[in-house]
Design a protein around this motif. Structure first.
Motif, PDB file in Angstrom:
ATOM      1  N   GLN A 194      -5.216  16.411   2.143  1.00  0.00           N
ATOM      2  CA  GLN A 194      -5.893  15.221   1.635  1.00  0.00           C
ATOM      3  C   GLN A 194      -4.872  14.153   1.250  1.00  0.00           C
ATOM      4  O   GLN A 194      -3.717  14.446   0.994  1.00  0.00           O
ATOM      5  CB  GLN A 194      -6.745  15.574   0.410  1.00  0.00           C
ATOM      6  N   TRP A 195      -5.328  12.892   1.181  1.00  0.00           N
ATOM      7  CA  TRP A 195      -4.478  11.783   0.774  1.00  0.00           C
ATOM      8  C   TRP A 195      -5.267  10.800  -0.069  1.00  0.00           C
ATOM      9  O   TRP A 195      -6.484  10.814  -0.066  1.00  0.00           O
ATOM     10  CB  TRP A 195      -3.857  11.090   1.986  1.00  0.00           C
ATOM     11  N   ARG A 196      -4.514   9.994  -0.795  1.00  0.00           N
ATOM     12  CA  ARG A 196      -5.111   8.901  -1.563  1.00  0.00           C
ATOM     13  C   ARG A 196      -4.223   7.681  -1.414  1.00  0.00           C
ATOM     14  O   ARG A 196      -3.013   7.795  -1.170  1.00  0.00           O
ATOM     15  CB  ARG A 196      -5.321   9.271  -3.024  1.00  0.00           C
ATOM     16  N   SER A 197      -4.830   6.524  -1.574  1.00  0.00           N
ATOM     17  CA  SER A 197      -4.121   5.267  -1.438  1.00  0.00           C
ATOM     18  C   SER A 197      -4.022   4.588  -2.790  1.00  0.00           C
ATOM     19  O   SER A 197      -4.959   4.630  -3.587  1.00  0.00           O
ATOM     20  CB  SER A 197      -4.876   4.377  -0.445  1.00  0.00           C
TER      21      SER A 197
ATOM     22  N   VAL B 160      -4.443   4.927   8.909  1.00  0.00           N
ATOM     23  CA  VAL B 160      -4.229   3.670   8.199  1.00  0.00           C
ATOM     24  C   VAL B 160      -3.159   2.904   8.969  1.00  0.00           C
ATOM     25  O   VAL B 160      -1.997   3.314   8.978  1.00  0.00           O
ATOM     26  CB  VAL B 160      -3.783   3.904   6.740  1.00  0.00           C
ATOM     27  N   PRO B 161      -3.529   1.824   9.648  1.00  0.00           N
ATOM     28  CA  PRO B 161      -2.546   1.091  10.443  1.00  0.00           C
ATOM     29  C   PRO B 161      -1.436   0.487   9.589  1.00  0.00           C
ATOM     30  O   PRO B 161      -1.665   0.054   8.462  1.00  0.00           O
ATOM     31  CB  PRO B 161      -3.379  -0.024  11.100  1.00  0.00           C
ATOM     32  N   GLY B 162      -0.222   0.510  10.132  1.00  0.00           N
ATOM     33  CA  GLY B 162       0.902  -0.154   9.498  1.00  0.00           C
ATOM     34  C   GLY B 162       1.611   0.626   8.416  1.00  0.00           C
ATOM     35  O   GLY B 162       2.542   0.115   7.809  1.00  0.00           O
ATOM     36  N   CYS B 163       1.186   1.849   8.132  1.00  0.00           N
ATOM     37  CA  CYS B 163       1.858   2.677   7.124  1.00  0.00           C
ATOM     38  C   CYS B 163       2.754   3.694   7.809  1.00  0.00           C
ATOM     39  O   CYS B 163       2.371   4.305   8.802  1.00  0.00           O
ATOM     40  CB  CYS B 163       0.840   3.404   6.244  1.00  0.00           C
TER      41      CYS B 163
ATOM     42  N   GLN C 193       0.852  -1.187   0.000  1.00  0.00           N
ATOM     43  CA  GLN C 193       0.000   0.000   0.000  1.00  0.00           C
ATOM     44  C   GLN C 193       0.891   1.242   0.000  1.00  0.00           C
ATOM     45  O   GLN C 193       1.863   1.323   0.753  1.00  0.00           O
ATOM     46  CB  GLN C 193      -0.913   0.019   1.218  1.00  0.00           C
ATOM     47  N   LEU C 194       0.538   2.205  -0.835  1.00  0.00           N
ATOM     48  CA  LEU C 194       1.224   3.485  -0.889  1.00  0.00           C
ATOM     49  C   LEU C 194       0.191   4.572  -0.640  1.00  0.00           C
ATOM     50  O   LEU C 194      -0.865   4.584  -1.272  1.00  0.00           O
ATOM     51  CB  LEU C 194       1.878   3.697  -2.262  1.00  0.00           C
TER      52      LEU C 194
END
Length: 180
Positions: free
Chosen positions: A174-177, A32-35, A3-4
């Motif tokens: 803002q963010w996107r995955s 977002v867990p783990g990032c 995941q990015l």
């Protein structure tokens, strides 16, 4: 599959998930867990940050030996001339050693610019201009120190691009995955 997360970091936000006092951090925007961040962006800088759950991808993005370029939009105080731009292009000596050559050019003010809180200090008697600077290393406050060394103090610093990823389509905060 990795995941990015691509995040358009606002001014005044620490590029980490925890902090003391009431300082804003990544945790105020991203749940977002783990990032984890692949590199840093100073509290007083804005723009693109990459976060990932993949250690190899994190290394590829953040480690200077991987030579992943990073492009910055830099509002500077003063009038850039060809000599100053050439110094940035060939590399210059900072307190921690010689920088690698950068790509540097004058640009128009970015069209996707958002308001900043607090606003950038403007002096009526001193002009300001925008530069586009691309580097492939990531020393502490490197771009700010480079512009200062050529007589152009940085007023505002926005990271526009990391490798092929940009802040295009991402509003400030803002963010996107993406799946990689």
């Amino acid at each position: 599959m990795s995941q990015l997360i691509l995040f358009n970091k606002p001014y005044g936000v620490l590029s980490q998930f925890t902090a003391e006092d009431s300082i804003r951090t990544l945790a105020d925007y991203i749940d977002v867990p783990g990032c984890y961040p692949a590199g840093r962006l100073d509290k007083d800088s804005e723009g693109l940050m990459a976060l990932t759950d993949d250690g190899k991808l994190q290394h590829r993005i953040a480690n200077p030996t991987q030579k992943m370029s990073k492009c910055y939009w830099v509002q500077v105080e003063g009038e850039p001339n060809e000599a100053a731009l050439q110094q940035l292009r060939v590399g210059l000596m900072l307190k921690d050693g010689m920088t690698k050559p950068a790509k540097a050019q004058v640009m128009d003010a970015p069209s996707i610019l958002w308001d900043r809180d607090p606003p950038v200090r403007v002096r009526k008697t001193v002009p300001d201009h925008w530069l586009e600077i691309t580097i492939s290393e990531g020393r502490n406050r490197q771009v700010r120190r480079m512009t200062a060394a050529v007589g152009l103090p940085t007023l505002r610093l926005i990271r526009y691009r990391i490798g092929s990823w940009t802040i295009d389509g991402l509003d400030n905060g803002q963010w996107r995955s993406e799946k990689i």
